[in-house]
Design an enzyme around this catalytic site. Structure first.
Site, mmCIF file in Angstrom:
data_model
loop_
_atom_site.group_PDB
_atom_site.id
_atom_site.type_symbol
_atom_site.label_atom_id
_atom_site.label_comp_id
_atom_site.label_asym_id
_atom_site.label_seq_id
_atom_site.Cartn_x
_atom_site.Cartn_y
_atom_site.Cartn_z
ATOM 1 N N VAL A 1 5.746 -7.708 2.310
ATOM 2 C CA VAL A 1 5.937 -8.506 1.459
ATOM 3 C C VAL A 1 7.127 -8.351 0.468
ATOM 4 C CG1 VAL A 1 4.656 -9.391 -0.473
ATOM 5 C CG2 VAL A 1 3.327 -8.447 1.555
ATOM 6 N N HIS B 1 -3.111 -5.369 -0.671
ATOM 7 C CA HIS B 1 -2.738 -6.977 0.623
ATOM 8 C C HIS B 1 -4.267 -6.570 2.029
ATOM 9 C CE1 HIS B 1 0.174 -10.032 0.450
ATOM 10 N NE2 HIS B 1 0.733 -9.628 1.843
ATOM 11 N N ASP C 1 -2.959 -12.467 5.605
ATOM 12 C CA ASP C 1 -2.689 -14.192 4.871
ATOM 13 C C ASP C 1 -4.008 -14.556 3.781
ATOM 14 O OD1 ASP C 1 -1.003 -16.267 4.368
ATOM 15 O OD2 ASP C 1 -2.077 -16.971 5.695
ATOM 16 N N ASN D 1 -3.801 -13.320 1.028
ATOM 17 C CA ASN D 1 -4.039 -12.749 0.113
ATOM 18 C C ASN D 1 -4.163 -12.855 -1.530
ATOM 19 O OD1 ASN D 1 -4.477 -9.775 1.170
ATOM 20 N ND2 ASN D 1 -2.837 -10.733 2.367
ATOM 21 N N GLY D 2 -2.808 -13.775 -1.913
ATOM 22 C CA GLY D 2 -2.492 -14.211 -2.961
ATOM 23 C C GLY D 2 -3.873 -15.153 -3.993
ATOM 24 N N TYR E 1 6.088 -15.280 -12.705
ATOM 25 C CA TYR E 1 4.545 -14.482 -12.020
ATOM 26 C C TYR E 1 5.023 -13.512 -11.224
ATOM 27 C CZ TYR E 1 0.674 -13.992 -9.244
ATOM 28 O OH TYR E 1 -0.382 -13.347 -7.899
#
Length: 220
Positions: A39, A84, A88, A90-91, A120
């Site tokens: 990431v 994390h 996929d 995670n955000g 951000y």
């Protein structure tokens, strides 16, 4: 925040998307990540460390210690993104948990708009390095924006003085245009420091002083 609840949130958020386009790994919705990922800007956990890291994160979410609630939310949001835990999504999960933590403390959700995303992400990278102040500021501004845009206009009466951004929400005029009107004296408003305040009643008064073509009526 129990880990099984976190996994269930991920499952419900990502299940339909993965049914259409599954990840290249064998991970299922809600499964903790079983592979390493890269990431940009973040030093994420290796898969074997995820369960222990999540346990520590989960045990800490309910303890404010000496932090302000917004700082507490920022610290744990950055912490979860650094772990994390999923391959996929995670955000999306992280921002939902962030808003859940804010709501628990009586704050409105922090909505990170597209134009705020670069700031951000920079703040997340700073938090990964131990400096949580930029991320706390981003969250605080997002919370303030939610108050001005959604809550204050609905709670305030027509005569209540509110920021121009609140008057602009859902109306025909943008905040910048209302500020120009206030500076020019065409919209009744009060200045407090750098903030201009006006009311729905004063805005209606301004609108009523104009004809349908947008020009001021002639005197007499």
């Amino acid at each position: 925040m129990p880990i099984d609840v976190l996994s269930e949130i991920h499952r419900q958020m990502i299940e339909l998307a993965w049914a259409v386009e599954p990840p290249p790994t064998r991970d299922r919705p809600g499964d903790l990540r079983s592979v390493g990922v890269s990431v940009r800007g973040l030093d994420v956990a290796i898969p074997v460390a995820i369960p222990a890291d999540l346990h520590e994160w989960s045990a800490s979410t309910g303890e404010l210690e000496d932090r302000h609630p917004l700082e507490h939310a920022a610290v744990h949001h950055a912490w979860l993104e650094r772990i994390h835990p999923f391959v996929d999504g995670n955000g999306r999960v992280g921002r939902l948990i962030l808003n859940f933590m804010l709501l628990q403390r009586g704050y409105p959700p922090a909505v990170i708009h597209v134009d705020q995303r670069p700031r951000y992400l920079r703040a997340l990278r700073s938090a990964d390095g131990g400096n949580h102040r930029p991320l706390t500021e981003v969250i605080a501004r997002a919370v303030s924006g939610a108050l001005n845009r959604f809550l204050i206009p609905n709670l305030a009466g027509d005569a209540r003085l509110v920021p121009l951004s609140s008057l602009a929400a859902g109306g025909p005029y943008g905040a910048a245009y209302l500020r120009q009107l206030a500076i020019a004296g065409r919209l009744r408003a009060i200045r407090e420091g750098r903030l201009w305040l006006s009311s729905r009643a004063w805005l209606n008064e301004y609108v009523g002083s104009r004809d349908p073509r947008g020009t001021r009526p002639r005197a007499g």
